[in-house]
Design a protein around this motif. Structure first.
Motif, short mmCIF file in Angstrom:
data_model
loop_
_atom_site.label_atom_id
_atom_site.label_comp_id
_atom_site.label_asym_id
_atom_site.label_seq_id
_atom_site.Cartn_x
_atom_site.Cartn_y
_atom_site.Cartn_z
N ILE A 12 -33.55 13.12 74.31
CA ILE A 12 -32.07 13.58 74.64
C ILE A 12 -31.79 12.93 76.02
O ILE A 12 -30.54 12.59 76.14
CB ILE A 12 -32.17 15.23 74.51
CG1 ILE A 12 -32.42 15.53 73.02
CG2 ILE A 12 -30.58 15.57 75.09
CD1 ILE A 12 -32.23 17.01 72.89
N GLU A 16 -28.71 10.05 76.37
CA GLU A 16 -27.34 10.41 76.64
C GLU A 16 -26.86 9.89 77.95
O GLU A 16 -25.81 9.82 78.35
CB GLU A 16 -27.40 12.05 77.20
CG GLU A 16 -27.68 12.86 75.79
CD GLU A 16 -26.71 13.32 75.02
OE1 GLU A 16 -25.57 12.19 74.71
OE2 GLU A 16 -26.24 14.03 74.49
N SER A 47 -20.54 20.02 75.59
CA SER A 47 -21.51 19.60 75.07
C SER A 47 -22.69 20.64 74.69
O SER A 47 -23.29 20.27 73.78
CB SER A 47 -22.18 17.99 75.55
OG SER A 47 -22.68 18.46 76.80
N THR A 51 -24.57 21.37 71.10
CA THR A 51 -25.98 20.94 71.06
C THR A 51 -26.54 22.33 70.52
O THR A 51 -27.45 22.51 69.59
CB THR A 51 -26.55 20.83 72.57
OG1 THR A 51 -26.04 19.51 72.94
CG2 THR A 51 -28.20 20.64 72.22
N SER A 54 -25.84 22.56 66.89
CA SER A 54 -26.63 21.61 66.05
C SER A 54 -28.25 22.50 65.95
O SER A 54 -28.73 22.17 64.88
CB SER A 54 -26.71 20.26 66.62
OG SER A 54 -25.28 19.84 66.69
N SER A 194 -25.39 14.31 70.97
CA SER A 194 -26.87 15.21 70.86
C SER A 194 -26.90 15.93 69.47
O SER A 194 -27.97 16.50 69.18
CB SER A 194 -26.70 16.59 71.99
OG SER A 194 -25.64 17.44 71.87
N ALA A 214 -33.70 21.57 73.85
CA ALA A 214 -32.33 20.44 73.69
C ALA A 214 -31.34 20.63 74.58
O ALA A 214 -30.72 19.76 75.30
CB ALA A 214 -32.13 20.73 72.24
N VAL A 218 -29.74 17.83 77.57
CA VAL A 218 -28.35 17.55 77.75
C VAL A 218 -27.91 17.99 78.92
O VAL A 218 -27.21 17.29 79.86
CB VAL A 218 -27.51 18.32 76.49
CG1 VAL A 218 -25.96 18.13 76.69
CG2 VAL A 218 -27.91 17.84 75.03
#
Length: 364
Positions: A12, A16, A47, A51, A54, A194, A214, A218
């Motif tokens: 990640i 990114e 973001s 993330t 998700s 992401s 995660a 990010v």
């Protein structure tokens, strides 16, 4: 195929940073001026929410990737339609990133080399890596990621002698808060990629600490981007970055310590190429794996060659740098970001949670 939490984190972080630093920070300066770094920070916060959504969606279906659990949520046929749409988006963005990478290398390093040659060299490396499985790319990111982070910190330290903090003032957006939000959209559209975790979480043997990992990846990438935006403003001010094609790369050419340490823009090029390599390889994996699942192909590696050819052909389609680095990012920012990066994952999460609650009530 299995991924570790450490590999997920560095995947990640690595994917990114590159394209976001290359293209999105200049867009933030166009809208926000001297508070571009605040726009980048705002994009970082948004973001993190994307993330989180998700990852939570993926964790509802342990051991499954997006191409598998989307049908569980909205049905077989609607699931296939949605998968086709996401595959189309992933193919398109993968091809455009490949072209943007080739344009950058052409302009900075190999101006006499045909662009298609530059792209083929990258495609060959991508196919070779992905044929080893997603875990191979994960191991690469464990080496490349720390190198990228360390290089960015080193370059920032070397640039610090040319910082002029007063150029960050005033901290209030000159064109109102709306400009702060507009300036964040470009960066958010890149950091929002992401959502690739939808295709990765299923390969993690352990589901604990996935969300923290995660989000941490990010967050680290976003913090480094905030530092880059602030450094750019403190060195060349808030006006010039809006007119540079690659403002972050341009400031690296300012480094000169005792007339001995110079030309470290070569390090910046390496950082960008490594980061873009990981990102492109990730898109190649998602497209080839997702396409194989769509057509019921058991050995998904058979699709890597075909997917790579499609990405290459898409990369050849833009006629110039305006189409690849200005027109397509607008489509990504105003169409893909609100619908495919934000809206659909949120809707899928809500539907999945409601269906699980209904099942629990029926079970009782």
């Amino acid at each position: 195929m299995k991924l570790s939490l450490n590999q997920l984190f560095w995947l990640i972080v690595t994917m990114e940073i590159g394209m976001t630093a290359l293209l999105a920070i200049g867009d933030a300066f166009k809208e926000s001026g001297q508070v571009a770094w605040l726009s980048v920070f705002l994009a970082l916060l948004a973001s993190l929410v994307i993330t989180y959504i998700s990852v939570k969606l993926s964790l509802l279906f342990p051991g499954k990737t997006f191409d598998e659990f989307v049908s569980d949520i909205i049905g077989k046929w609607l699931g296939k339609v949605l998968l086709v749409l996401y595959l189309a988006i992933w193919y398109a963005v993968g091809g455009i990133i490949l072209r943007e990478y080739a344009d950058f290398v052409f302009m900075t390093l190999f101006s006499k080399t045909p662009i298609w040659v530059i792209m083929i060299m990258m495609v060959v490396m991508m196919v070779y890596t992905i044929n080893g499985g997603i875990q191979t790319l994960g191991r690469c990111s464990e080496i490349i990621g720390p190198f990228i982070v360390g290089t960015i910190i080193l370059i920032t330290i070397l640039l610090s002698k040319d910082f002029h903090p007063y150029r960050l003032l005033p901290l209030i957006p000159m064109h109102g808060l709306s400009s702060l939000v507009k300036g964040s959209l470009g960066t958010l559209s890149f950091l929002g990629e992401s959502i690739a975790v939808l295709m990765l979480v299923g390969f993690l043997p352990k589901q604990r600490k996935v969300t923290v990992t995660a989000i941490g990846g990010v967050a680290l990438a976003g913090i480094l981007l905030v530092v880059m935006a602030a450094s750019t403003c403190m060195i060349i001010g808030p006006i010039l970055p809006a007119y540079f094609i690659y403002p972050v790369y341009s400031i690296c050419q300012y480094v000169s310590v005792m007339e001995f340490i110079q030309n470290i823009d070569v390090l910046a090029v390496n950082v960008l190429i490594f980061s873009i390599f990981v990102k492109l390889s990730m898109y190649l994996f998602m497209t080839s794996y997702g396409t194989a699942k769509l057509f019921g192909i058991v050995r998904w590696r058979k699709m890597t060659g075909a997917a790579a050819v499609i990405l290459f052909l898409i990369a050849l389609s833009p006629n110039n740098i305006v189409e690849s680095q200005i027109s397509f990012p607008l489509f990504w920012k105003f169409i893909v970001l609100p619908i495919f990066i934000t809206g659909l994952p949120l809707c899928l999460l809500i539907i999945a949670i409601l269906k699980q609650r209904v099942r629990k009530l029926n079970f009782r």
